[in-house]
Design an enzyme around this catalytic site. Structure first.
Site: not given
Ligand code: IMP
Ligand code: MG
Length: 483
Positions: A398-399, A402, A451, A464
């Site tokens: 996973e990046d 959250d 964020f 990105r």
């Protein structure tokens, strides 16, 4: 013993008194360097500290050495005196013949023959070194070595005391300003490597820009001899910066033509003498262009639009990814590994991670979309796995995790396919926002509730392609998150 114990004990008394005085830290160190050189009847003494990555030794105080010698640069700690890193006292009888000496030309100019060095130890950790230099070749006695080791101990204690004080002061400042109380990003290059002043404002500006992008730098780390006269060095060149991550020296220049011509001449000479050295002469436009080339900010604008600050530079991400891959390679030896990712945020991390895993493996991807309301969010799979994972060892990559809702949903789905094992590796863990308890086996960085974008992570599909991870300005994020 060529020095009576008594003179060493007198000198040490003086040093202990200085260490315990209320003088500014820098003055304390310089004064100790002077007393140490005197007691050992040496021409000079330097006190060096290791940077946070334990790669460089930087001189923080010295006595009896010329400016030129001091500016010869930070020493590569591993090449310098490897025994020092192991906590041993090291003696070099003849600098010109000893491979461990890194700047023999500079030493020759300074007419240094022998060096004695002792490690600064805090418990068992080496944090720096104290060195003395003699002009006449000298075989150091056990008494000399014991004295220098005692000075090193005193310096280590002084340093620890000062660091503790600075820490308390920083804590205090934090309380006053009530800054973000969450995980701090990793520290910038050690302050010991920061010069107290720059030669030119443009250098300071460049350093600040490098700091913003968390690119490591050293200021004037090394001098290169360019010309000799009667076998003595007659001309030296000291580039402004060295960027270890890019293995690049940088000389900044203004647009004044006469200066450029002279610097170009020196650069050409340097390249003739040291073809292996990577150096660039840059004016302001050039260095913005250079940073742009490495993915750091658009041309003309020093910083990326919307990015408040860089949390992790590309190098930091690279290092952490490699470390994770090594752990994974170790843990999964002998297993048939399948890496599963969720498009698209994970592409950069997945691509880099898998290249450092030294096991045979396969890859698969899923895609999902989010629907429902903020109050009742829901996830659905828009692209399922292409392969079967039954009986295989699956590592979900996973990046960012959250709230944990996405991961929880996907893990349930994967479990229904009966893999032999199922574990999770995530680059970022925004733990403070967790709503669903999911267990993470490999974590790159824990981050505060901000964020973040870059390195695959997006905001409304953009950002990105940034090679680093940055915090997006909250004002830009107000209207909703880029899910
Ligand atoms: P979770 O379901 O709340 O754990 O959210 C996971 C997904 O939300 C990630 O895979 C990202 O696509 C997205 N996300 C969460 N936080 C961020 C962020 O800070 N930047 C970019 N995407 C994020
Ligand atoms: Mg994602």
């Amino acid at each position: 013993m060529d020095n009576p114990d008594n003179s060493y004990s007198q000198a040490f008394k003086q040093i202990a008194k200085t260490a315990n005085s209320s003088l500014p830290f820098k003055r304390v160190l310089t004064s100790i360097a002077k007393s140490t050189a005197k007691a050992l009847k040496a021409a000079g003494c330097s006190i060096m500290l290791l940077n946070a990555q334990k790669e460089y030794l930087d001189i923080v105080a010295a006595h009896g050495l010329s400016d030129l010698y001091l500016r010869k640069g930070a020493l590569n700690a591993h090449r310098s005196l490897p025994d020092i890193l192991e906590g041993k006292v090291v003696a070099i009888f003849d600098v010109s013949q000893d491979k461990r000496a890194q700047y023999p030309e500079a030493a020759e100019m300074e007419r240094i023959s022998s060096i004695l060095g002792a490690p600064l130890l805090q418990k068992t950790e080496v944090v720096g070194e104290v060195r003395i230099y003699t002009q006449e070749p000298r075989h150091f006695s056990q008494g000399d070595k014991d004295f220098l080791a005692a000075v090193a101990n005193m310096l280590a204690i002084t340093l620890e005391k000062t660091e503790l004080y600075q820490l308390l002061e920083a804590e205090h400042r934090k309380k006053i300003t009530k800054q973000r109380n969450l995980t701090e990003a990793p520290e910038l290059p050690a302050s010991s490597l920061r010069p107290s002043s720059f030669g030119h404002p443009s250098e300071e500006e460049f350093a600040r820009l490098l700091d913003f992008y968390r690119i490591e730098w050293l200021y004037e780390p090394r001098s290169f001899p360019l010309a000799w006269q009667n076998s003595k060095v007659a001309e030296m060149f000291t580039p402004d910066f060295y960027l270890p991550e890019l293995d690049l020296y940088i000389e900044l220049t203004t647009i004044k033509q006469s200066l450029i011509t002279e610097k170009n001449r020196k650069l050409r000479r340097l390249k003739q003498l040291h073809p292996e050295i990577n150096i660039k002469l840059l004016n302001k436009n050039d260095y913005l262009r250079l940073l742009a080339k490495y993915g750091y900010g658009p041309l003309g604008e020093t910083k990326v639009q919307g990015i408040d600050r860089v949390l992790f530079s590309h190098t930091q991400i690279e290092r952490q990814t490699k470390a994770l891959a090594e752990r994974i390679s170790h843990d999964y030896v002998g297993h048939q590994l399948v890496l599963v990712g969720i498009l698209k945020g994970v592409i950069c991390f997945m691509a880099d991670l898998m290249q450092h895993i030294s096991l045979p493996l396969t890859l698969d991807f899923m895609a999902i979309s989010y629907y429902g309301s903020n109050a009742e969010p829901a996830v659905k799979i828009t692209k399922d796995l292409d392969t079967t994972i039954a009986g295989l060892d699956v590592l979900m990559v996973e990046d960012i995790v959250d709230t944990g809702m996405t991961l929880n949903y996907v893990l349930d789905h994967l479990r229904s396919h009966k893999p032999a094992s199922l574990h999770v590796c995530t680059l970022l863990d925004k733990r403070v926002r967790r709503l669903v308890d999911v267990s993470l086996d490999y974590i790159g960085f824990e981050i505060p509730d901000e964020f973040v974008v870059g390195y695959g992570l997006d905001y409304h599909g953009e950002y990105r392609n940034l090679p680093f991870i940055g915090a997006l300005n909250p004002e830009l994020v107000q209207e909703g998150r880029g899910k």
